[in-house]
Design a protein around this motif. Structure first.
Motif, short mmCIF file in Angstrom:
data_model
loop_
_atom_site.label_atom_id
_atom_site.label_comp_id
_atom_site.label_asym_id
_atom_site.label_seq_id
_atom_site.Cartn_x
_atom_site.Cartn_y
_atom_site.Cartn_z
N UNK A 1 71.64 31.42 30.43
CA UNK A 1 70.55 30.98 29.64
C UNK A 1 70.94 29.81 28.75
N UNK A 2 69.47 29.07 28.75
CA UNK A 2 69.60 28.03 27.84
C UNK A 2 69.29 28.23 26.49
N UNK A 3 69.53 27.24 25.46
CA UNK A 3 69.00 27.57 24.11
C UNK A 3 67.84 27.92 24.06
N UNK A 4 66.76 27.27 24.70
CA UNK A 4 65.35 27.54 24.73
C UNK A 4 64.92 28.99 25.21
N UNK A 5 65.99 29.33 26.40
CA UNK A 5 65.62 30.65 26.83
C UNK A 5 65.88 31.75 25.67
N UNK A 6 66.97 31.52 25.16
CA UNK A 6 67.63 32.29 24.04
C UNK A 6 66.63 32.49 23.03
N UNK A 7 66.12 31.28 22.63
CA UNK A 7 64.94 31.31 21.40
C UNK A 7 63.60 32.25 22.22
N UNK A 8 63.28 32.06 23.26
CA UNK A 8 62.18 32.83 23.83
C UNK A 8 62.49 34.19 23.76
N UNK A 9 63.71 34.59 24.08
CA UNK A 9 63.98 35.90 24.18
C UNK A 9 64.09 36.56 22.60
N UNK A 10 64.52 35.93 21.85
CA UNK A 10 64.41 36.38 20.52
C UNK A 10 63.18 36.26 19.78
N UNK A 11 62.17 35.54 19.99
CA UNK A 11 60.90 35.62 19.71
C UNK A 11 60.19 36.61 20.44
N UNK A 12 60.45 36.96 21.76
CA UNK A 12 59.80 38.13 22.26
C UNK A 12 60.17 39.48 21.62
N UNK A 13 61.20 39.56 21.32
CA UNK A 13 61.83 41.03 20.75
C UNK A 13 61.67 40.92 19.21
N UNK A 14 61.52 39.51 18.42
CA UNK A 14 61.13 39.70 17.01
C UNK A 14 60.21 39.03 16.66
N UNK A 15 58.96 39.03 17.31
CA UNK A 15 57.82 38.18 16.95
C UNK A 15 57.46 37.66 15.43
N UNK A 16 58.04 38.41 14.65
CA UNK A 16 57.69 38.18 13.05
C UNK A 16 58.69 37.31 12.38
N UNK A 17 60.04 36.97 13.40
CA UNK A 17 61.08 36.39 12.54
C UNK A 17 60.89 35.20 13.27
N UNK A 18 61.19 34.08 12.60
CA UNK A 18 61.32 32.61 13.06
C UNK A 18 62.78 32.22 12.87
N UNK A 19 63.33 31.60 14.07
CA UNK A 19 64.79 31.30 14.15
C UNK A 19 64.46 29.74 15.12
N UNK A 20 65.14 28.67 14.23
CA UNK A 20 64.92 27.38 14.88
C UNK A 20 66.16 27.02 15.95
N UNK A 21 65.72 26.21 16.78
CA UNK A 21 66.81 25.62 17.68
C UNK A 21 68.08 25.42 17.30
N UNK A 22 68.07 24.68 16.05
CA UNK A 22 69.33 24.24 15.51
C UNK A 22 70.26 25.34 15.05
N UNK A 23 69.68 26.17 14.60
CA UNK A 23 70.37 27.50 14.31
C UNK A 23 70.85 28.17 15.48
N UNK A 24 70.13 28.30 16.48
CA UNK A 24 70.76 28.71 17.75
C UNK A 24 71.94 27.93 18.24
N UNK A 25 71.87 26.45 18.45
CA UNK A 25 72.77 25.74 18.81
C UNK A 25 74.12 25.94 17.93
N UNK A 26 73.98 26.06 16.72
CA UNK A 26 74.91 26.17 15.76
C UNK A 26 75.71 27.34 16.31
#
Length: 146
Positions: free
Chosen positions: A36-61
């Motif tokens: 998975x790319x970081x973008x795909x991980x972000x999409x997966x998180x958003x799909x599972x937790x639609x009310x939570x916002x997580x930015x790409x910088x946090x995912x990369x870190x």
């Protein structure tokens, strides 16, 4: 180590904090059935937790941290983004055709002689957990590729 609970126990046993962000990235990687790319991980998180916002910088870190604690492998298959996978679950290597972009998985044992030779010659303990080797596939070498 591929079971999610085992991952959590491993982190805690080694004194690592498990923040909500780290937990979400681990869950996304665990649920993914491919690299998975970081973008795909972000999409997966958003799909599972639609009310939570997580930015790409946090995912990369988080991915860099998981790579550094040797739970995630990071590699490039010649695209514009790095891809990530849980180690132990997807330990394998790739042959990537630079012409048709076919990706062929190869057995990790193929590279064991390389690891052994590096250790013997340079006294260097190589970490060969996820490697992409670029070249031409058989079809492209024979001019049969689309």
């Amino acid at each position: 180590m591929s079971d999610y609970d085992d991952l959590i126990q491993h982190l805690r046993a080694n004194g690592h904090r498990l923040t909500p962000q780290r937990r979400m990235v681990l869950e996304a990687l665990q649920a993914g059935d491919h690299h998975m790319s970081a973008d795909e991980i972000a999409q997966q998180i958003t799909a599972r937790y639609p009310t939570i916002s997580i930015d790409l910088a946090t995912i990369y870190r988080t991915l860099r941290w998981l790579r550094d604690v040797e739970l995630v492998s990071e590699t490039s298959l010649g695209q514009n983004a790095m891809i990530y996978a849980l180690r132990g679950r997807h330990d394998h290597h790739h042959l990537v055709c630079t012409q048709c972009h076919t990706v062929i998985e190869i057995d990790p044992e193929v590279l064991e002689p390389v690891r052994t030779e590096i250790m013997a010659r340079y006294a260097f303990a190589a970490r060969l957990d996820h490697i992409a080797i670029f070249g031409l596939c058989a079809a492209c070498r024979q001019g049969d590729a689309p």
